[in-house]
Design a protein around this motif. Structure first.
Motif, PDB file in Angstrom:
ATOM      1  N   MET A   3       0.882  -1.161   0.000  1.00  0.00           N
ATOM      2  CA  MET A   3       0.000   0.000   0.000  1.00  0.00           C
ATOM      3  C   MET A   3       0.923   1.215   0.000  1.00  0.00           C
ATOM      4  SD  MET A   3      -2.921  -1.531   0.195  1.00  0.00           S
ATOM      5  CE  MET A   3      -4.136  -0.394   0.775  1.00  0.00           C
ATOM      6  N   VAL A   4       0.970   1.945  -1.093  1.00  0.00           N
ATOM      7  CA  VAL A   4       1.901   3.061  -1.256  1.00  0.00           C
ATOM      8  C   VAL A   4       1.128   4.377  -1.166  1.00  0.00           C
ATOM      9  CG1 VAL A   4       3.654   4.103  -2.739  1.00  0.00           C
ATOM     10  CG2 VAL A   4       3.326   1.626  -2.750  1.00  0.00           C
ATOM     11  N   ALA A   5       1.586   5.262  -0.290  1.00  0.00           N
ATOM     12  CA  ALA A   5       0.923   6.551  -0.091  1.00  0.00           C
ATOM     13  C   ALA A   5       1.983   7.633   0.077  1.00  0.00           C
ATOM     14  CB  ALA A   5       0.026   6.506   1.133  1.00  0.00           C
ATOM     15  N   ARG A   6       1.583   8.856  -0.210  1.00  0.00           N
ATOM     16  CA  ARG A   6       2.452   9.997   0.031  1.00  0.00           C
ATOM     17  C   ARG A   6       1.996  10.685   1.307  1.00  0.00           C
ATOM     18  NH1 ARG A   6       3.405  13.220  -5.562  1.00  0.00           N
ATOM     19  NH2 ARG A   6       3.432  14.907  -4.062  1.00  0.00           N
ATOM     20  N   PRO A   7       2.919  11.233   2.087  1.00  0.00           N
ATOM     21  CA  PRO A   7       2.551  11.895   3.343  1.00  0.00           C
ATOM     22  C   PRO A   7       1.629  13.100   3.155  1.00  0.00           C
ATOM     23  CG  PRO A   7       4.938  11.615   3.194  1.00  0.00           C
ATOM     24  CD  PRO A   7       4.362  11.203   1.886  1.00  0.00           C
ATOM     25  N   ASP A   8       1.694  13.745   1.982  1.00  0.00           N
ATOM     26  CA  ASP A   8       0.865  14.929   1.758  1.00  0.00           C
ATOM     27  C   ASP A   8      -0.564  14.597   1.316  1.00  0.00           C
ATOM     28  OD1 ASP A   8       1.237  14.126  -0.861  1.00  0.00           O
ATOM     29  OD2 ASP A   8       2.434  15.868  -1.442  1.00  0.00           O
ATOM     30  N   VAL A  21      -8.042   2.746  -6.499  1.00  0.00           N
ATOM     31  CA  VAL A  21      -7.516   3.317  -5.264  1.00  0.00           C
ATOM     32  C   VAL A  21      -8.312   2.723  -4.107  1.00  0.00           C
ATOM     33  CG1 VAL A  21      -7.115   5.439  -3.988  1.00  0.00           C
ATOM     34  CG2 VAL A  21      -6.862   5.423  -6.465  1.00  0.00           C
ATOM     35  N   MET A  22      -7.626   2.003  -3.196  1.00  0.00           N
ATOM     36  CA  MET A  22      -8.319   1.362  -2.082  1.00  0.00           C
ATOM     37  C   MET A  22      -8.676   2.366  -0.996  1.00  0.00           C
ATOM     38  SD  MET A  22      -6.533  -2.333  -1.641  1.00  0.00           S
ATOM     39  CE  MET A  22      -7.794  -2.966  -0.571  1.00  0.00           C
TER      40      MET A  22
END
Length: 147
Positions: free
Chosen positions: A18-23, A50-51
């Motif tokens: 699960m890849v996400a950006r902090p912003d 997008v989950m």
């Protein structure tokens, strides 16, 4: 490049990232692919669905044969560029690393097609796909724009 946060989930079909950006924005395809490679995936498959808000799912897309390489003769070449080239005696894959005479960027090539980051190349040199098993996608071509 902006850092990403990666959550690893294990399932019977392998790992799922699960890849996400902090912003809170969606990570780019390149960020997802590099996160997948960094976690040992040979051909990261990035889901378009997008989950969770701002999160992309990355899974292993490679189902082909792998080889635990055995390297024969290593040829050293000089001048411009200089480096080494080797061929696996088991599967025939060719690997090469080269540095321009005045350059600071070493290029790591696998199977004549794949330019990899050094730590990924080092892993594939030990255990990697057989020649021709991976098919380049349009965003792998030199100079291609990556989302």
């Amino acid at each position: 490049m902006i850092a990403v946060e990666v959550e690893v989930r294990h399932s019977t079909s392998g790992i799922m990232l699960m890849v996400a950006r902090p912003d809170g924005r969606l990570p780019t395809l390149r960020q997802c692919e590099e996160a997948g490679e960094d976690h040992g995936l040979f051909d990261p498959l990035i889901s378009t669905a997008v989950m969770q808000a701002g999160t992309r799912v990355v899974r292993e897309g490679y189902t082909g044969e792998l080889c635990r390489h055995q390297w024969g003769f290593s040829a050293h070449f000089g001048r411009n560029p200089y480096g080494t080239s080797s061929t696996c005696v088991k599967c025939g894959v060719k690997v090469r690393h080269e540095t321009p005479q005045r350059g600071t960027r070493t290029t790591f090539t696998y199977d004549g097609v794949w330019e990899l980051r050094e730590h990924v190349w080092q892993r594939w040199v030990k255990y990697g796909p057989v020649p021709g098993a991976l098919q380049p996608q349009p965003h792998h071509q030199k100079g291609a724009a990556r989302e």
